[in-house]
Scaffold this motif. Structure first.
Motif, mmCIF file in Angstrom:
data_model
loop_
_atom_site.group_PDB
_atom_site.id
_atom_site.type_symbol
_atom_site.label_atom_id
_atom_site.label_comp_id
_atom_site.label_asym_id
_atom_site.label_seq_id
_atom_site.Cartn_x
_atom_site.Cartn_y
_atom_site.Cartn_z
ATOM 1 N N ILE A 175 0.833 -1.207 0.000
ATOM 2 C CA ILE A 175 0.000 0.000 0.000
ATOM 3 C C ILE A 175 0.869 1.259 0.000
ATOM 4 C CG2 ILE A 175 -1.670 1.346 1.346
ATOM 5 C CD1 ILE A 175 -2.942 -1.050 0.069
ATOM 6 N N GLY A 176 1.971 1.221 0.723
ATOM 7 C CA GLY A 176 2.823 2.396 0.864
ATOM 8 C C GLY A 176 3.513 2.831 -0.410
ATOM 9 N N ASN A 177 3.543 1.966 -1.428
ATOM 10 C CA ASN A 177 4.171 2.310 -2.706
ATOM 11 C C ASN A 177 3.161 2.716 -3.772
ATOM 12 O OD1 ASN A 177 7.031 1.966 -2.286
ATOM 13 N ND2 ASN A 177 6.620 -0.215 -2.006
ATOM 14 N N VAL A 178 1.934 2.982 -3.354
ATOM 15 C CA VAL A 178 0.867 3.342 -4.296
ATOM 16 C C VAL A 178 0.580 4.843 -4.229
ATOM 17 C CG1 VAL A 178 -1.541 2.962 -4.944
ATOM 18 C CG2 VAL A 178 -0.165 1.048 -4.098
ATOM 19 N N ASP A 179 0.643 5.508 -5.376
ATOM 20 C CA ASP A 179 0.269 6.924 -5.434
ATOM 21 C C ASP A 179 -1.241 7.086 -5.557
ATOM 22 O OD1 ASP A 179 2.854 8.220 -5.323
ATOM 23 O OD2 ASP A 179 3.229 7.361 -7.301
ATOM 24 N N LEU A 180 -1.850 6.312 -6.462
ATOM 25 C CA LEU A 180 -3.290 6.390 -6.690
ATOM 26 C C LEU A 180 -3.881 4.998 -6.574
ATOM 27 C CD1 LEU A 180 -5.918 7.814 -7.528
ATOM 28 C CD2 LEU A 180 -5.202 7.552 -9.923
ATOM 29 N N LEU A 181 -4.755 4.804 -5.593
ATOM 30 C CA LEU A 181 -5.437 3.529 -5.366
ATOM 31 C C LEU A 181 -6.872 3.654 -5.867
ATOM 32 C CD1 LEU A 181 -5.027 0.719 -3.932
ATOM 33 C CD2 LEU A 181 -6.098 1.763 -1.936
ATOM 34 N N ILE A 182 -7.326 2.659 -6.663
ATOM 35 C CA ILE A 182 -8.672 2.733 -7.248
ATOM 36 C C ILE A 182 -9.444 1.456 -6.926
ATOM 37 C CG2 ILE A 182 -10.015 3.243 -9.329
ATOM 38 C CD1 ILE A 182 -7.489 4.304 -10.619
ATOM 39 N N PRO A 183 -10.047 1.360 -5.730
ATOM 40 C CA PRO A 183 -10.865 0.199 -5.374
ATOM 41 C C PRO A 183 -12.353 0.492 -5.557
ATOM 42 C CG PRO A 183 -10.407 1.450 -3.407
ATOM 43 C CD PRO A 183 -9.829 2.246 -4.558
ATOM 44 N N ASN A 184 -13.165 -0.571 -5.643
ATOM 45 C CA ASN A 184 -14.607 -0.385 -5.475
ATOM 46 C C ASN A 184 -14.924 -0.576 -3.994
ATOM 47 O OD1 ASN A 184 -14.743 -3.186 -4.963
ATOM 48 N ND2 ASN A 184 -15.347 -3.674 -7.058
ATOM 49 N N GLU A 185 -16.194 -0.547 -3.645
ATOM 50 C CA GLU A 185 -16.559 -0.626 -2.220
ATOM 51 C C GLU A 185 -16.111 -1.935 -1.566
ATOM 52 O OE1 GLU A 185 -20.552 1.290 -0.987
ATOM 53 O OE2 GLU A 185 -20.795 0.885 -3.124
ATOM 54 N N LEU A 217 -6.850 8.559 -3.618
ATOM 55 C CA LEU A 217 -7.713 7.386 -3.632
ATOM 56 C C LEU A 217 -9.028 7.717 -4.319
ATOM 57 C CD1 LEU A 217 -7.894 4.924 -0.708
ATOM 58 C CD2 LEU A 217 -10.011 5.549 -1.875
ATOM 59 N N ILE A 218 -9.435 6.853 -5.249
ATOM 60 C CA ILE A 218 -10.735 6.998 -5.913
ATOM 61 C C ILE A 218 -11.531 5.734 -5.643
ATOM 62 C CG2 ILE A 218 -11.976 7.263 -8.092
ATOM 63 C CD1 ILE A 218 -9.446 8.634 -9.207
ATOM 64 N N VAL A 219 -12.671 5.871 -5.003
ATOM 65 C CA VAL A 219 -13.556 4.733 -4.745
ATOM 66 C C VAL A 219 -14.651 4.747 -5.802
ATOM 67 C CG1 VAL A 219 -15.024 3.563 -3.080
ATOM 68 C CG2 VAL A 219 -13.105 4.970 -2.274
ATOM 69 N N THR A 220 -14.705 3.694 -6.614
ATOM 70 C CA THR A 220 -15.735 3.620 -7.656
ATOM 71 C C THR A 220 -16.992 2.982 -7.077
ATOM 72 O OG1 THR A 220 -14.829 1.506 -8.437
ATOM 73 C CG2 THR A 220 -14.038 3.514 -9.508
ATOM 74 N N LEU A 221 -18.136 3.570 -7.408
ATOM 75 C CA LEU A 221 -19.408 3.160 -6.815
ATOM 76 C C LEU A 221 -20.437 2.756 -7.867
ATOM 77 C CD1 LEU A 221 -19.638 6.130 -4.271
ATOM 78 C CD2 LEU A 221 -18.755 3.825 -3.829
ATOM 79 N N GLY A 222 -19.979 2.333 -9.044
ATOM 80 C CA GLY A 222 -20.903 1.908 -10.096
ATOM 81 C C GLY A 222 -21.791 3.042 -10.556
ATOM 82 N N GLU A 223 -23.093 2.795 -10.598
ATOM 83 C CA GLU A 223 -24.043 3.800 -11.073
ATOM 84 C C GLU A 223 -24.164 4.991 -10.109
ATOM 85 O OE1 GLU A 223 -28.095 1.672 -9.314
ATOM 86 O OE2 GLU A 223 -27.647 1.589 -11.450
ATOM 87 N N LYS A 224 -23.558 4.868 -8.915
ATOM 88 C CA LYS A 224 -23.578 5.978 -7.959
ATOM 89 C C LYS A 224 -22.396 6.934 -8.149
ATOM 90 C CE LYS A 224 -25.873 3.227 -4.375
ATOM 91 N NZ LYS A 224 -25.752 2.661 -3.008
ATOM 92 N N GLY A 225 -21.518 6.615 -9.117
ATOM 93 C CA GLY A 225 -20.411 7.515 -9.403
ATOM 94 C C GLY A 225 -19.132 7.123 -8.687
ATOM 95 N N SER A 226 -18.433 8.098 -8.134
ATOM 96 C CA SER A 226 -17.161 7.822 -7.464
ATOM 97 C C SER A 226 -16.857 8.918 -6.451
ATOM 98 C CB SER A 226 -16.019 7.720 -8.486
ATOM 99 O OG SER A 226 -15.904 8.931 -9.227
ATOM 100 N N ILE A 227 -15.931 8.615 -5.566
ATOM 101 C CA ILE A 227 -15.487 9.576 -4.549
ATOM 102 C C ILE A 227 -13.968 9.673 -4.626
ATOM 103 C CG2 ILE A 227 -15.363 10.122 -2.096
ATOM 104 C CD1 ILE A 227 -17.928 8.570 -1.672
ATOM 105 N N TYR A 228 -13.470 10.885 -4.683
ATOM 106 C CA TYR A 228 -12.026 11.129 -4.752
ATOM 107 C C TYR A 228 -11.547 11.729 -3.438
ATOM 108 C CZ TYR A 228 -7.664 13.572 -5.955
ATOM 109 O OH TYR A 228 -6.382 14.046 -5.971
ATOM 110 N N LEU A 229 -10.485 11.146 -2.884
ATOM 111 C CA LEU A 229 -9.915 11.649 -1.637
ATOM 112 C C LEU A 229 -8.435 11.925 -1.824
ATOM 113 C CD1 LEU A 229 -12.007 9.062 -0.742
ATOM 114 C CD2 LEU A 229 -11.542 10.118 1.462
ATOM 115 N N ALA A 230 -7.996 13.052 -1.311
ATOM 116 C CA ALA A 230 -6.583 13.423 -1.293
ATOM 117 C C ALA A 230 -6.367 14.307 -0.070
ATOM 118 C CB ALA A 230 -6.203 14.152 -2.573
#
Length: 306
Positions: A175-185, A217-230
């Motif tokens: 995890i510590g070597n990741v700049d941008l993490l893109i998981p779903n819920e 971090l971008i959390v993908t939520l399908g038809e609900k869109g996504s949330i971006y955190l920084a």
């Protein structure tokens, strides 16, 4: 030289369509059968190439006809396959997929050569990694190879993107070597080790991972869109409304589109909007790589936000 390098899997998807799923011991007549190039790594590489990105692929196929077909498919889409290695006496990865008339599916994945890629293969590919700006990977190859790829990328000062799918727990040093993490819920829940019931939980889980070193971090939520955190805060993005035919490779196209947009120096908000359009278009067609849109498709896309 490739600006983006994808380290990951290549599969041949063997897709059978049938009215009803067979019961144990039952033989039925299906409606159709297709062989469609897939694998999360290859899907992301093709998505990047079709959207105008310069991309190379690091992966492994077997010494069978599927391996040759998958390499040729990548080359057809202008993906650099110099480091798509061949493993002798091994099958190429396949996914046997059965889809019924209600769009329910049953999938058996045989990793094959995808699980034969090694740290030594990554060492042999370092010139491609060193010549790139962005390294993208997922979890359909051995975890130690994912870890090593991210480590070598960060040692070389590269921007790293991890799509943690299929979902599984990862050690902190990965995890510590990741700049941008893109998981779903679901993936976020497993990574953070906590149950997610609402947006408050999503934010808490995301911040838990950022405390381990993830920059964005971008959390993908399908038809609900996504949330971006920084570090700067949280932004919410709506999805585009389309008539979905098949959601296969939607996440892969989103990841690939983000990599292209960011390599073209777009701001993150613009990159996420672009990726949302690409993901929306992907679900309007059937299959994995067969559904991935081209750059012109996005230019002419006219969709409404949900």
């Amino acid at each position: 030289m490739s600006k983006i390098v994808v380290v990951g899997s290549l599969n041949m998807d063997l897709v059978t369509n049938t009215k009803n799923m067979p019961k144990i011991g039952e033989t039925i007549v299906g409606d159709s059968f297709r062989q469609i190039p897939g694998g999360k790594g290859a899907n992301q590489a093709v998505a990047i190439a079709r959207l105008g990105g310069a991309v190379g692929m690091i992966g492994k196929v077997g010494d069978d006809s599927f391996g040759e077909t998958l390499r040729n498919a990548l080359m057809h889409d202008n993906v650099d396959t110099k480091y798509v290695f061949k493993e002798n006496d091994c099958s190429t990865g396949v996914a046997a997929i059965t889809v019924d008339s209600q769009a329910n599916n049953a999938i058996i994945v045989i990793p094959g050569a995808n699980f034969k890629i090694t740290k030594e293969d990554i060492d042999h590919s370092l010139d491609m990694i060193h010549g790139a700006e962005t390294i993208v990977t997922q979890l359909e190859v051995p975890i130690d190879v994912v870890h090593y790829s991210l480590l070598k990328a960060k040692e070389a000062g590269k921007y790293t993107i991890l799509n943690p799918a299929p979902a599984q727990y990862l050690e902190d040093e990965i995890i510590g070597n990741v700049d941008l993490l893109i998981p779903n819920e679901t993936e976020l829940e497993i990574l953070a080790g906590m149950e997610i019931k609402n947006e408050e939980d999503i934010l808490a889980a995301a911040r838990k991972l950022m405390a381990k070193g993830v920059k964005q971090l971008i959390v993908t939520l399908g038809e609900k869109g996504s949330i971006y955190l920084a570090e700067q805060g949280v932004q919410r993005f709506k999805a585009y409304k389309v008539k979905a035919v098949d959601t296969t490779a939607a996440g892969d196209s989103f990841v690939g589109a983000l990599a292209v947009a960011l390599s073209n120096k777009l701001e993150m908000t613009q990159a996420i909007d672009f990726a949302s359009k690409v993901g929306a278009l992907t679900v309007t067609k059937f299959g994995a790589q067969s559904s991935l849109p081209f750059k012109d498709d996005i230019t002419h896309f006219e969709g409404d936000l949900v």
